[in-house]
Design a protein around this motif. Sequence first.
Motif, short mmCIF file in Angstrom:
data_model
loop_
_atom_site.label_atom_id
_atom_site.label_comp_id
_atom_site.label_asym_id
_atom_site.label_seq_id
_atom_site.Cartn_x
_atom_site.Cartn_y
_atom_site.Cartn_z
N ALA A 161 0.71 -1.43 0.12
CA ALA A 161 -0.22 0.73 0.12
C ALA A 161 0.92 1.60 0.34
O ALA A 161 0.60 1.93 -0.46
N ALA A 162 1.67 1.21 1.01
CA ALA A 162 3.16 2.22 0.18
C ALA A 162 3.83 2.23 -0.70
O ALA A 162 4.15 3.89 -0.18
N MET A 163 4.13 1.44 -0.94
CA MET A 163 4.73 1.78 -2.70
C MET A 163 4.00 1.80 -3.37
O MET A 163 4.17 2.85 -4.42
N VAL A 177 7.39 -0.51 -9.16
CA VAL A 177 6.95 -0.42 -8.61
C VAL A 177 6.34 -1.36 -8.67
O VAL A 177 5.55 -2.47 -8.19
N ASP A 178 5.81 -1.55 -10.51
CA ASP A 178 4.58 -1.58 -10.44
C ASP A 178 4.52 -3.60 -10.86
O ASP A 178 3.85 -4.34 -10.33
N ALA A 179 6.55 -3.34 -11.18
CA ALA A 179 6.81 -4.98 -11.61
C ALA A 179 6.37 -5.88 -10.05
O ALA A 179 6.91 -7.35 -9.78
N ALA A 180 7.21 -5.12 -9.00
CA ALA A 180 7.10 -5.70 -7.75
C ALA A 180 5.64 -5.49 -7.44
O ALA A 180 5.72 -6.63 -6.95
N LEU A 181 4.73 -5.10 -7.07
CA LEU A 181 3.56 -5.15 -6.70
C LEU A 181 2.60 -6.79 -7.50
O LEU A 181 2.16 -7.17 -7.06
N ALA A 182 3.07 -6.27 -8.63
CA ALA A 182 2.52 -7.35 -9.69
C ALA A 182 3.32 -8.82 -9.07
O ALA A 182 2.29 -9.72 -9.35
N VAL A 183 4.43 -8.96 -8.66
CA VAL A 183 4.96 -10.10 -8.31
C VAL A 183 4.46 -11.39 -7.20
O VAL A 183 4.32 -11.74 -6.93
N ARG A 184 3.64 -9.99 -6.40
CA ARG A 184 3.59 -10.40 -5.22
C ARG A 184 2.32 -10.90 -5.03
O ARG A 184 2.40 -11.91 -3.99
N GLU A 185 1.62 -9.85 -6.06
CA GLU A 185 0.29 -10.59 -6.20
C GLU A 185 0.23 -11.77 -6.51
O GLU A 185 -0.51 -12.65 -5.72
N ARG A 268 10.49 -18.38 -6.96
CA ARG A 268 9.61 -17.25 -6.30
C ARG A 268 10.66 -16.44 -5.71
O ARG A 268 10.50 -15.72 -5.08
N LEU A 269 11.93 -17.31 -4.92
CA LEU A 269 12.76 -16.54 -5.00
C LEU A 269 13.38 -15.61 -5.59
O LEU A 269 13.56 -13.83 -4.84
N ARG A 270 13.27 -15.42 -6.93
CA ARG A 270 13.46 -14.25 -7.30
C ARG A 270 12.03 -12.89 -6.80
O ARG A 270 12.74 -12.01 -7.27
N GLY A 271 11.12 -13.40 -6.79
CA GLY A 271 10.58 -12.54 -6.54
C GLY A 271 10.50 -11.70 -5.38
O GLY A 271 9.91 -10.94 -6.08
N TRP A 272 10.34 -13.08 -4.78
CA TRP A 272 10.39 -12.18 -3.59
C TRP A 272 11.34 -10.74 -3.36
O TRP A 272 11.97 -10.36 -2.36
N VAL A 273 12.55 -11.66 -3.60
CA VAL A 273 14.11 -10.58 -4.09
C VAL A 273 13.52 -8.97 -4.29
O VAL A 273 13.91 -8.29 -4.11
N LEU A 274 13.01 -9.23 -5.62
CA LEU A 274 12.77 -8.07 -6.30
C LEU A 274 11.02 -7.03 -5.69
O LEU A 274 11.74 -5.98 -5.26
N PHE A 275 10.65 -7.82 -4.73
CA PHE A 275 9.13 -7.13 -4.36
C PHE A 275 10.45 -6.35 -2.92
O PHE A 275 10.07 -5.44 -3.36
N ARG A 276 11.18 -6.87 -2.07
CA ARG A 276 11.74 -6.74 -0.83
C ARG A 276 13.04 -5.80 -1.20
O ARG A 276 12.97 -4.58 -0.09
N ALA A 277 13.69 -6.00 -2.16
CA ALA A 277 14.79 -4.39 -2.58
C ALA A 277 13.72 -3.43 -3.49
O ALA A 277 14.27 -2.28 -2.48
N VAL A 278 12.69 -3.07 -3.49
CA VAL A 278 11.60 -2.74 -4.35
C VAL A 278 11.33 -1.59 -2.80
O VAL A 278 11.01 -0.49 -3.19
N GLU A 279 10.83 -2.55 -2.30
CA GLU A 279 10.10 -1.34 -0.74
C GLU A 279 11.25 -0.87 -0.19
O GLU A 279 11.45 0.27 0.56
#
Length: 304
Positions: A161-163, A177-185, A268-279
């Motif tokens: 939500a903050a991102m 941000v869009d890429a990170a949010l999409a992978v989180r979903e 899945r690991l790559r996805g969480w790495v992306l999300f957490r780095a962008v966040e």
Amino acid sequence: MPHIEPPQRLVRALSESVPGTAASAWLEGLPSAVERGVAACGVTVERVQVPGGRSSLVVLVRRGDGSPAVLKIAPERFRPAAELAALVHWGGLGAVQVLAGAGDGVLLLERLRPDVSVRTLPEAKATLEAAGALRRLWVEPPAGWGEVFESVTERTGRQAAAMRGAGQADAEVSALVDAALAVREELVASAPEERLLHGTFRQSKVLAGERSPWLAVGPDPVVGECAFDLARLVRDRVEDLVGSPSGAAIARRRVKKLAEVLEVDQDRLRGWVLFRAVESGVRARRVGRDRDAELLLEFASWLS
């Protein structure tokens, strides 16, 4: 009792993360909190650990029998009750041992060697030693864990939500941000088996001990899939990665190696790495840590 002066590292971190006047109020109340903790745990103070952590005051103390220990005091915002619950559940297996919990964010812990972390090892060995330490923490959460711990879905939902607001306000980061949010979903829609996780794991969170070579400290525990817990470890020493001409290739090899060693899904690991780095990058940018933000967002761009 010696004068208690909070390290500047803690003061700066609190000013960034604790809203309004709450940070200054907590810092002003620290001497009294230390006195209460000392009395409740029956210890004597040696000194404040410097530079210490970013979310708590760490005081080196002695117990009544002369044995060394650590008195840790954290604001409620950093979920000390959840940290206590996780450390008790682990029971010293892979993590620092709880000697007493005095309430009001006060923990008495075994003393490790704060000057010797896994980060002091050569990079490749440090990554593997840290991964081995982390594996021991991945256990089934206690019954009724939802009353104490957040889930990965809940925590990342708040972060998302903050991102989202930052991405809308800042065109420079909107695509990441869009890429990170999409992978989180995608990730939260199909999460595998849930485990109790450290939550904020990295090399500097693994210290040398007496009863075990390496023990984890400072969890911000959460319940979810193991790949989430590895994501921060992948970007350890990010300043060195970004400064290297082969940094992107090294980061991708880390993802592959850690996924293989700890038997988690590589994508899945790559996805969480992306999300957490962008966040983390967006949050650093929001509080004015521009250099940190630049490093984190460049790192994230390699995985998007």
